[in-house]
Design a protein around this motif. Structure first.
Motif, PDB file in Angstrom:
ATOM      1  N   VAL A   1      20.855  84.474 -19.782  1.00 34.47           N
ATOM      2  CA  VAL A   1      21.060  84.975 -18.422  1.00 34.47           C
ATOM      3  C   VAL A   1      22.520  85.376 -18.277  1.00 34.47           C
ATOM      4  CG1 VAL A   1      20.819  84.497 -15.952  1.00 34.47           C
ATOM      5  CG2 VAL A   1      19.346  83.315 -17.579  1.00 34.47           C
ATOM      6  N   THR A   2      22.756  86.476 -17.604  1.00 37.67           N
ATOM      7  CA  THR A   2      24.112  86.886 -17.276  1.00 37.67           C
ATOM      8  C   THR A   2      24.191  87.208 -15.801  1.00 37.67           C
ATOM      9  OG1 THR A   2      25.938  88.319 -17.954  1.00 37.67           O
ATOM     10  CG2 THR A   2      23.778  89.367 -17.731  1.00 37.67           C
ATOM     11  N   ASN A   3      25.399  87.440 -15.312  1.00 38.21           N
ATOM     12  CA  ASN A   3      25.574  87.798 -13.906  1.00 38.21           C
ATOM     13  C   ASN A   3      25.974  89.265 -13.797  1.00 38.21           C
ATOM     14  OD1 ASN A   3      28.129  86.636 -15.088  1.00 38.21           O
ATOM     15  ND2 ASN A   3      28.973  87.544 -13.220  1.00 38.21           N
ATOM     16  N   VAL A   4      25.257  89.981 -12.983  1.00 40.51           N
ATOM     17  CA  VAL A   4      25.561  91.403 -12.733  1.00 40.51           C
ATOM     18  C   VAL A   4      25.813  91.545 -11.238  1.00 40.51           C
ATOM     19  CG1 VAL A   4      24.597  93.721 -12.705  1.00 40.51           C
ATOM     20  CG2 VAL A   4      24.289  92.276 -14.716  1.00 40.51           C
TER      21      VAL A   4
ATOM     22  N   PHE B   1      24.236  80.913 -20.882  1.00 38.07           N
ATOM     23  CA  PHE B   1      24.746  81.728 -19.787  1.00 38.07           C
ATOM     24  C   PHE B   1      25.890  82.593 -20.307  1.00 38.07           C
ATOM     25  CE2 PHE B   1      23.079  77.875 -17.713  1.00 38.07           C
ATOM     26  CZ  PHE B   1      22.135  78.459 -16.890  1.00 38.07           C
ATOM     27  N   GLN B   2      25.906  83.830 -19.862  1.00 35.74           N
ATOM     28  CA  GLN B   2      26.908  84.803 -20.302  1.00 35.74           C
ATOM     29  C   GLN B   2      27.695  85.265 -19.077  1.00 35.74           C
ATOM     30  OE1 GLN B   2      26.075  89.109 -21.262  1.00 35.74           O
ATOM     31  NE2 GLN B   2      26.096  88.309 -23.349  1.00 35.74           N
ATOM     32  N   PRO B   3      28.749  84.545 -18.705  1.00 37.58           N
ATOM     33  CA  PRO B   3      29.528  84.957 -17.526  1.00 37.58           C
ATOM     34  C   PRO B   3      30.246  86.286 -17.775  1.00 37.58           C
ATOM     35  CG  PRO B   3      30.004  82.679 -18.169  1.00 37.58           C
ATOM     36  CD  PRO B   3      29.265  83.321 -19.307  1.00 37.58           C
ATOM     37  N   ILE B   4      30.086  87.214 -16.849  1.00 40.50           N
ATOM     38  CA  ILE B   4      30.713  88.532 -16.985  1.00 40.50           C
ATOM     39  C   ILE B   4      31.707  88.733 -15.851  1.00 40.50           C
ATOM     40  CG2 ILE B   4      30.328  91.022 -16.981  1.00 40.50           C
ATOM     41  CD1 ILE B   4      29.285  89.722 -19.474  1.00 40.50           C
TER      42      ILE B   4
ATOM     43  N   PHE C   1      15.187  81.890 -31.697  1.00 39.14           N
ATOM     44  CA  PHE C   1      15.720  83.136 -31.163  1.00 39.14           C
ATOM     45  C   PHE C   1      16.665  82.920 -29.993  1.00 39.14           C
ATOM     46  CE2 PHE C   1      11.571  83.858 -33.002  1.00 39.14           C
ATOM     47  CZ  PHE C   1      11.823  84.915 -33.853  1.00 39.14           C
ATOM     48  N   PHE C   2      17.703  83.764 -29.942  1.00 38.07           N
ATOM     49  CA  PHE C   2      18.513  83.988 -28.755  1.00 38.07           C
ATOM     50  C   PHE C   2      18.032  85.308 -28.147  1.00 38.07           C
ATOM     51  CE2 PHE C   2      21.239  80.698 -30.111  1.00 38.07           C
ATOM     52  CZ  PHE C   2      22.196  80.439 -29.133  1.00 38.07           C
ATOM     53  N   THR C   3      17.755  85.308 -26.865  1.00 41.79           N
ATOM     54  CA  THR C   3      17.301  86.537 -26.224  1.00 41.79           C
ATOM     55  C   THR C   3      18.483  87.327 -25.683  1.00 41.79           C
ATOM     56  OG1 THR C   3      17.111  85.750 -23.933  1.00 41.79           O
ATOM     57  CG2 THR C   3      15.287  85.229 -25.447  1.00 41.79           C
ATOM     58  N   GLN C   4      18.266  88.618 -25.503  1.00 39.65           N
ATOM     59  CA  GLN C   4      19.168  89.373 -24.643  1.00 39.65           C
ATOM     60  C   GLN C   4      19.022  88.796 -23.237  1.00 39.65           C
ATOM     61  OE1 GLN C   4      21.505  91.502 -24.991  1.00 39.65           O
ATOM     62  NE2 GLN C   4      21.006  93.272 -26.254  1.00 39.65           N
ATOM     63  N   PRO C   5      20.036  88.911 -22.390  1.00 39.37           N
ATOM     64  CA  PRO C   5      19.903  88.386 -21.031  1.00 39.37           C
ATOM     65  C   PRO C   5      18.739  89.027 -20.274  1.00 39.37           C
ATOM     66  CG  PRO C   5      22.204  88.801 -21.513  1.00 39.37           C
ATOM     67  CD  PRO C   5      21.410  89.386 -22.659  1.00 39.37           C
ATOM     68  N   PHE C   6      18.035  88.193 -19.542  1.00 34.16           N
ATOM     69  CA  PHE C   6      16.942  88.634 -18.677  1.00 34.16           C
ATOM     70  C   PHE C   6      17.436  88.715 -17.232  1.00 34.16           C
ATOM     71  CE2 PHE C   6      14.432  87.134 -22.246  1.00 34.16           C
ATOM     72  CZ  PHE C   6      13.273  87.893 -22.211  1.00 34.16           C
TER      73      PHE C   6
ATOM     74  N   ALA D   1      19.074  99.306 -21.959  1.00 38.96           N
ATOM     75  CA  ALA D   1      17.779  99.641 -21.367  1.00 38.96           C
ATOM     76  C   ALA D   1      17.193  98.474 -20.589  1.00 38.96           C
ATOM     77  CB  ALA D   1      16.801 100.116 -22.446  1.00 38.96           C
ATOM     78  N   ALA D   2      18.077  97.695 -19.954  1.00 37.65           N
ATOM     79  CA  ALA D   2      17.630  96.528 -19.192  1.00 37.65           C
ATOM     80  C   ALA D   2      16.770  96.962 -18.013  1.00 37.65           C
ATOM     81  CB  ALA D   2      18.835  95.731 -18.694  1.00 37.65           C
ATOM     82  N   VAL D   3      15.847  96.091 -17.640  1.00 40.25           N
ATOM     83  CA  VAL D   3      14.928  96.347 -16.532  1.00 40.25           C
ATOM     84  C   VAL D   3      15.224  95.347 -15.423  1.00 40.25           C
ATOM     85  CG1 VAL D   3      12.517  96.377 -15.821  1.00 40.25           C
ATOM     86  CG2 VAL D   3      13.154  97.213 -18.095  1.00 40.25           C
TER      87      VAL D   3
END
Length: 246
Positions: free
Chosen positions: A180-183, A231-234, A152-157, A197-199
């Protein structure tokens, strides 16, 4: 051994090639890229992954709802030609353009089709910690494994404690990619909360330093368990986000 992937957006072929060159020059520990299939861009995920070969292992995202069950898999030839032997299958969101053709195909059906028609390709499925209860997501994971997925690939935590909770639910033997992404802006924070619906934990901060600490902690978590991370750089410089971490 832990693999590290970067999720790169194929906004244009020239921009993607430049980003791949930057990653290759700056982050030798990155051995994989994964590329989403975004309908607003002309470059399909598997085409973008072809640009990453042979330096990187490449994992295209495949949208199940785009797969016409009465026609051959459109990416099959390119996958073989470029030695791409891993894919991530997601169901996919309905397109905003109602003229775009989609099909009543879900992720489980698409996973079975890949296992049948491209048995040499390792198929990953999605894990979304936000869409339903722990028990329902665990059962969904088990069905995807039964269909032929290997992991599995997860949605970013945004919370390492939530990663640890889901790690206890993952079926034995499944290969995991923790995301993981950066917000760092209010708009991005609201997007993830509204769209996915991220927590967020109470101690969450919009600073790049906080996001870098989460990235480092998640990488260490994956290494401790012999699992993988992406890693998902935004909208941030990749070097600013990840330099010194990978």
């Amino acid at each position: 051994m832990t693999r590290i992937s970067l999720e790169l957006i194929p906004r244009s072929r020239s921009a993607l090639r430049a980003e791949l060159a930057e990653v290759q020059a700056t982050f030798p520990a990155v051995d994989t890229v994964n590329i989403p299939d975004l309908t607003r861009f002309s470059t399909r995920s598997w085409e973008g992954c072809a640009f990453a070969r042979p330096h990187f292992r490449a994992i295209p995202h495949i949208r199940a709802i785009d797969l016409n069950p009465r026609e051959p898999l459109p990416m099959a030839g390119l996958l073989v030609a470029h030695g791409i032997d891993e894919v991530l299958i997601v169901t996919g969101d309905a397109p905003s353009d109602m003229n775009r053709q989609v099909y009543h195909v879900d992720a489980e059906q698409a996973i079975r089709r890949f296992a049948r028609e491209l048995p040499h390709v390792r198929v990953y499925a999605g894990l979304d910690p936000y869409r339903q209860s722990f028990a329902k997501e665990r059962d969904y994971m088990e069905r995807k494994l039964e269909a032929g997925a290997v992991g599995f690939f997860t949605q970013p935590f945004f919370d390492l404690r939530l990663i640890e909770a889901y790690a206890d639910l993952v079926p034995q033997g499944a290969e995991m990619w923790w995301g993981v992404t950066n917000v760092t802006t209010e708009g991005s924070m609201n997007y993830w909360a509204t769209r996915n619906a991220a927590v967020y934990p109470k101690h969450f901060e919009l600073s790049l330093d906080w996001n870098r600490r989460l990235a480092a902690d998640t990488l260490q978590f994956a290494r401790d368990r012999g699992q993988h991370v992406y890693f998902q750089p935004i909208r941030t410089d990749i070097r600013e986000y990840l330099n010194g971490i990978i």
